[in-house]
Design a protein around this motif. Sequence first.
Motif, short mmCIF file in Angstrom:
data_model
loop_
_atom_site.label_atom_id
_atom_site.label_comp_id
_atom_site.label_asym_id
_atom_site.label_seq_id
_atom_site.Cartn_x
_atom_site.Cartn_y
_atom_site.Cartn_z
N GLY A 74 0.79 -1.23 0.00
CA GLY A 74 0.00 0.00 0.00
C GLY A 74 0.82 1.28 0.00
O GLY A 74 0.56 2.19 -0.78
N LEU A 75 1.81 1.37 0.88
CA LEU A 75 2.60 2.60 0.95
C LEU A 75 3.54 2.74 -0.23
O LEU A 75 3.76 3.86 -0.72
CB LEU A 75 3.35 2.68 2.27
CG LEU A 75 2.47 2.90 3.50
CD1 LEU A 75 3.30 2.88 4.77
CD2 LEU A 75 1.68 4.20 3.39
N THR A 82 1.73 9.07 -5.97
CA THR A 82 1.92 10.47 -5.61
C THR A 82 3.03 11.10 -6.47
O THR A 82 2.88 12.21 -6.99
CB THR A 82 2.25 10.60 -4.12
OG1 THR A 82 1.19 10.03 -3.35
CG2 THR A 82 2.43 12.06 -3.72
N GLU A 83 4.12 10.38 -6.63
CA GLU A 83 5.22 10.89 -7.45
C GLU A 83 4.81 11.00 -8.92
O GLU A 83 5.23 11.93 -9.61
CB GLU A 83 6.45 10.02 -7.28
CG GLU A 83 7.07 10.20 -5.90
CD GLU A 83 8.23 9.26 -5.61
OE1 GLU A 83 8.49 8.33 -6.41
OE2 GLU A 83 8.88 9.44 -4.57
N LEU A 89 5.28 12.00 -1.02
CA LEU A 89 4.62 11.38 0.12
C LEU A 89 5.70 11.15 1.17
O LEU A 89 6.65 10.40 0.92
CB LEU A 89 3.97 10.05 -0.28
CG LEU A 89 3.38 9.22 0.87
CD1 LEU A 89 2.31 10.00 1.62
CD2 LEU A 89 2.81 7.92 0.33
N THR A 90 5.57 11.83 2.30
CA THR A 90 6.58 11.74 3.34
C THR A 90 5.93 11.54 4.71
O THR A 90 4.86 12.07 4.97
CB THR A 90 7.46 13.01 3.39
OG1 THR A 90 6.60 14.15 3.54
CG2 THR A 90 8.29 13.16 2.14
N MET A 101 1.25 11.08 7.69
CA MET A 101 1.69 10.92 6.30
C MET A 101 1.26 12.17 5.54
O MET A 101 0.08 12.56 5.58
CB MET A 101 1.07 9.68 5.68
CG MET A 101 1.51 8.39 6.36
SD MET A 101 3.30 8.12 6.32
CE MET A 101 3.47 7.46 4.68
N ILE A 102 2.23 12.80 4.87
CA ILE A 102 1.99 14.07 4.19
C ILE A 102 2.06 13.87 2.68
O ILE A 102 3.09 13.45 2.15
CB ILE A 102 3.04 15.12 4.61
CG1 ILE A 102 3.03 15.28 6.14
CG2 ILE A 102 2.77 16.45 3.91
CD1 ILE A 102 4.24 16.03 6.67
N VAL A 103 0.96 14.17 2.01
CA VAL A 103 0.90 14.15 0.55
C VAL A 103 0.97 15.60 0.10
O VAL A 103 0.12 16.41 0.44
CB VAL A 103 -0.43 13.52 0.05
CG1 VAL A 103 -0.50 13.57 -1.47
CG2 VAL A 103 -0.60 12.11 0.57
#
Length: 111
Positions: A74-75, A82-83, A89-90, A101-103
Amino acid sequence: MRELERVLVNLIANALRYSPPGRPPMVTGSSHGAVVELRVIDHGPGIPADRWEDVFLPFQRLGDGDNHTGVGLGLALSRGLTEAMGGTLTPDETPGGGLTMIVALPAGAAG
């Protein structure tokens, strides 16, 4: 929009899995110039900062004793999507314990 939806579903599902009873995850959104930032915040056990990048490796399930839910993609998938939308995604610490989790996406780039 499907890509962003899939990212958020994955992140929220993880946050729900690790959040303690009575402390549901929270999703926030903000705009910073040409960047839109979405945060999925949980108050679960968190992950040590030196292991943050490990969660994005395929088939990783750090400290997860539940072998019946998911295979650890999933991650990795969420970061790739996201990329592909031009974002990042960090992970970050949640104040008081947990993981955020920051998008971060260019405004108007949601796929």
